[in-house]
Design a protein around this motif. Structure first.
Motif, PDB file in Angstrom:
ATOM      1  N   PHE A  67       0.795  -1.213   0.000  1.00  0.00           N
ATOM      2  CA  PHE A  67       0.000   0.000   0.000  1.00  0.00           C
ATOM      3  C   PHE A  67       0.834   1.273   0.000  1.00  0.00           C
ATOM      4  O   PHE A  67       0.284   2.367   0.129  1.00  0.00           O
ATOM      5  N   HIS A  69       2.281   2.456  -2.530  1.00  0.00           N
ATOM      6  CA  HIS A  69       1.888   3.159  -3.762  1.00  0.00           C
ATOM      7  C   HIS A  69       0.626   3.996  -3.532  1.00  0.00           C
ATOM      8  O   HIS A  69       0.483   5.081  -4.097  1.00  0.00           O
ATOM      9  N   LEU A  70      -0.276   3.487  -2.704  1.00  0.00           N
ATOM     10  CA  LEU A  70      -1.491   4.239  -2.405  1.00  0.00           C
ATOM     11  C   LEU A  70      -1.169   5.467  -1.568  1.00  0.00           C
ATOM     12  O   LEU A  70      -1.771   6.534  -1.755  1.00  0.00           O
ATOM     13  N   GLN A  71      -0.215   5.335  -0.649  1.00  0.00           N
ATOM     14  CA  GLN A  71       0.211   6.486   0.140  1.00  0.00           C
ATOM     15  C   GLN A  71       0.824   7.562  -0.752  1.00  0.00           C
ATOM     16  O   GLN A  71       0.607   8.757  -0.551  1.00  0.00           O
ATOM     17  N   LEU A  73       0.087   8.024  -3.950  1.00  0.00           N
ATOM     18  CA  LEU A  73      -1.026   8.636  -4.676  1.00  0.00           C
ATOM     19  C   LEU A  73      -1.744   9.659  -3.803  1.00  0.00           C
ATOM     20  O   LEU A  73      -2.128  10.741  -4.273  1.00  0.00           O
ATOM     21  N   ASN A  74      -1.896   9.337  -2.528  1.00  0.00           N
ATOM     22  CA  ASN A  74      -2.547  10.270  -1.611  1.00  0.00           C
ATOM     23  C   ASN A  74      -1.766  11.584  -1.527  1.00  0.00           C
ATOM     24  O   ASN A  74      -2.344  12.674  -1.539  1.00  0.00           O
ATOM     25  N   PHE A 116       1.840   1.797 -10.410  1.00  0.00           N
ATOM     26  CA  PHE A 116       0.740   1.787  -9.455  1.00  0.00           C
ATOM     27  C   PHE A 116      -0.246   0.670  -9.767  1.00  0.00           C
ATOM     28  O   PHE A 116      -0.688  -0.051  -8.868  1.00  0.00           O
ATOM     29  N   SER A 117      -0.578   0.493 -11.025  1.00  0.00           N
ATOM     30  CA  SER A 117      -1.567  -0.520 -11.406  1.00  0.00           C
ATOM     31  C   SER A 117      -1.082  -1.931 -11.082  1.00  0.00           C
ATOM     32  O   SER A 117      -1.876  -2.784 -10.665  1.00  0.00           O
ATOM     33  N   MET A 120      -1.394  -2.358  -7.160  1.00  0.00           N
ATOM     34  CA  MET A 120      -2.670  -2.197  -6.488  1.00  0.00           C
ATOM     35  C   MET A 120      -3.827  -2.995  -7.082  1.00  0.00           C
ATOM     36  O   MET A 120      -4.825  -3.228  -6.400  1.00  0.00           O
ATOM     37  N   GLN A 133      -8.559   3.146 -14.752  1.00  0.00           N
ATOM     38  CA  GLN A 133      -7.998   3.244 -13.406  1.00  0.00           C
ATOM     39  C   GLN A 133      -6.768   4.147 -13.426  1.00  0.00           C
ATOM     40  O   GLN A 133      -6.080   4.262 -14.433  1.00  0.00           O
ATOM     41  N   ASP A 135      -2.997   5.319 -13.002  1.00  0.00           N
ATOM     42  CA  ASP A 135      -1.742   4.590 -13.159  1.00  0.00           C
ATOM     43  C   ASP A 135      -0.599   5.581 -13.321  1.00  0.00           C
ATOM     44  O   ASP A 135      -0.752   6.632 -13.943  1.00  0.00           O
TER      45      ASP A 135
END
Length: 294
Positions: A67, A69-71, A73-74, A116-117, A120, A133, A135
Motif C-alpha cells: 500500500f 503506492h497508495l500512500q 497517490l494520496n 501503481f496498477s 494495487m 484506473q 496509473d
C-alpha cells in the motif's frame, strides 16, 4: 539528500534535475495511520526550468505491504488539491505542478512493482477496465535487493544505507561494514553528528540485549575508537529493557528508554529527525515528552 537522489534516480532523469534548486519542504504529508509504518520527505526541484514536487516515501515495515503506492497517490492528490486552491485564489489557473514520486524501501527482501496498477490491482483485470484506473510509475530504490558493492557516496551515507539494510537482518555483517568505513574515514566519520544518528538507529533497531550488543561489538569491531563509541552509545540506550520475554513493565520500560534518548538528542536535531531514530510518529513522540513534563 542530493547524494541519495544520485543513487535512487535513473541517470537519464537525474541529468535533467537542477540540484541547485532543491528545497526541502517542512511539512509531512502522512496521515495518522501511515505515520506508523512510513516516513516521508518532500521537496521541490526544477527540471528544465519547471518546478516539480519531489516526494520520497521511506517504507520500513517488518512485513511486506503493497500500500505504499497508495500512500504516494494520496500525497500527489493532496499536493494537487492544495495547488488548485492556491491557483483559484490567485487566478493563476492550470497547469498543476508535476510530482516525482520515489519509494525508498529497506524492509525484508522482495521485488517491488514500479507501476501503481501492478501494485494495487489484480493482474486478472482486462485492459479495457484498467484503462479507466489511475496509473503512474514510481521510481523504486529497493535497498533490500541492491548489491552491497553498489552502495556508494559519502561515508556517512554509506553507513546509513548499510544500517537500514542490515540492522534487523544481519547485525554482525553491519558491524563489519561500519568497521571498514571507520577505518577509511577515521575520527572524521565517527565523530560526525550524522554518524551518531546512525549509531542510535542501528542499536535501537537491532533488538538485542545489552550483553548481546557488547558481545557482537567486541567480536566484529576492531577499530578501537569506533568500538568505544558503540559501547558508550549502547550503554546510554539501556537496551537491556528490550530483552525478549520480559513481560510486566516491558512496554513502559521501552517508552522510558525512548524518552531518555529523545531528551539527550533535543537541541541537536529536530523532532522529526528524533522521531525517525526512535521509529515513532512525531505526534506520539511529542505526547511522550509532554507526559514526562507533567
Amino acid at each position: 539528500m542530493t547524494e541519495l537522489l544520485q543513487l535512487a534516480l535513473p541517470p537519464d532523469l537525474l541529468s535533467q534535475i537542477d540540484m541547485a534548486t532543491l528545497k526541502l519542504e517542512p511539512d509531512s504529508y502522512l496521515d495518522d495511520s501511515g505515520g506508523r509504518h512510513y516516513a516521508d520527505l518532500a521537496a521541490t526541484v526544477e527540471i528544465r526550468n519547471v518546478e516539480f514536487s519531489l516526494y520520497i516515501l521511506f517504507e520500513h515495515k517488518s512485513y511486506p505491504d503493497s500500500f505504499a503506492h497508495l500512500q504516494i497517490l494520496n500525497y500527489m492528490v493532496q499536493t494537487w488539491l492544495r495547488d488548485s486552491r492556491e491557483a483559484k485564489s490567485s487566478r493563476a489557473g492550470l497547469p498543476l505542478r508535476p510530482v516525482l514520486p520515489i519509494l525508498f524501501y529497506h524492509g525484508p527482501e522482495r521485488e517491488i512493482p514500479e507501476r501503481f496498477s501492478e501494485a494495487m490491482f489484480s493482474p486478472e483485470l482486462s485492459s479495457e477496465i484498467l484503462r479507466y484506473q489511475p496509473d503512474f510509475a514510481v521510481s523504486v530504490f529497493n535497498l533490500s535487493t541492491l548489491p552491497d558493492d553498489s552502495i556508494a557516496g559519502p561515508l556517512d551515507l554509506q553507513a546509513a544505507l548499510f544500517a537500514m539494510k542490515y540492522a534487523r537482518r544481519d547485525f554482525s555483517l553491519l558491524l563489519r561494514e561500519l568497521n571498514r568505513l571507520a577505518q577509511s574515514g577515521g575520527v572524521l566519520l565517527i565523530h560526525n553528528p550524522r554518524f551518531k544518528l546512525i549509531e542510535l538507529y542501528l542499536l535501537h533497531a537491532a533488538g538485542l540485549t545489552q550483553d548481546e550488543l557488547k558481545q557482537k561489538i567486541e567480536q566484529e569491531v576492531t577499530d578501537p575508537v569506533l568500538q568505544e563509541d558503540f559501547m558508550s552509545t549502547a550503554q546510554m540506550l539501556k537496551m537491556e529493557g528490550r530483552q525478549e520475554g520480559r513481560q510486566e513493565g516491558r512496554q513502559e520500560g521501552r517508552l522510558e528508554e525512548i524518552r531518555k534518548v529523545a531528551r539527550n538528542l533535543e537541541g541537536t536535531m529536530s523532532l522529526e529527525e528524533i522521531a525517525r531514530v526512535v521509529e515513532l510518529p512525531v505526534e506520539e513522540l511529542c505526547s511522550l515528552l509532554e507526559d514526562q513534563a507533567d
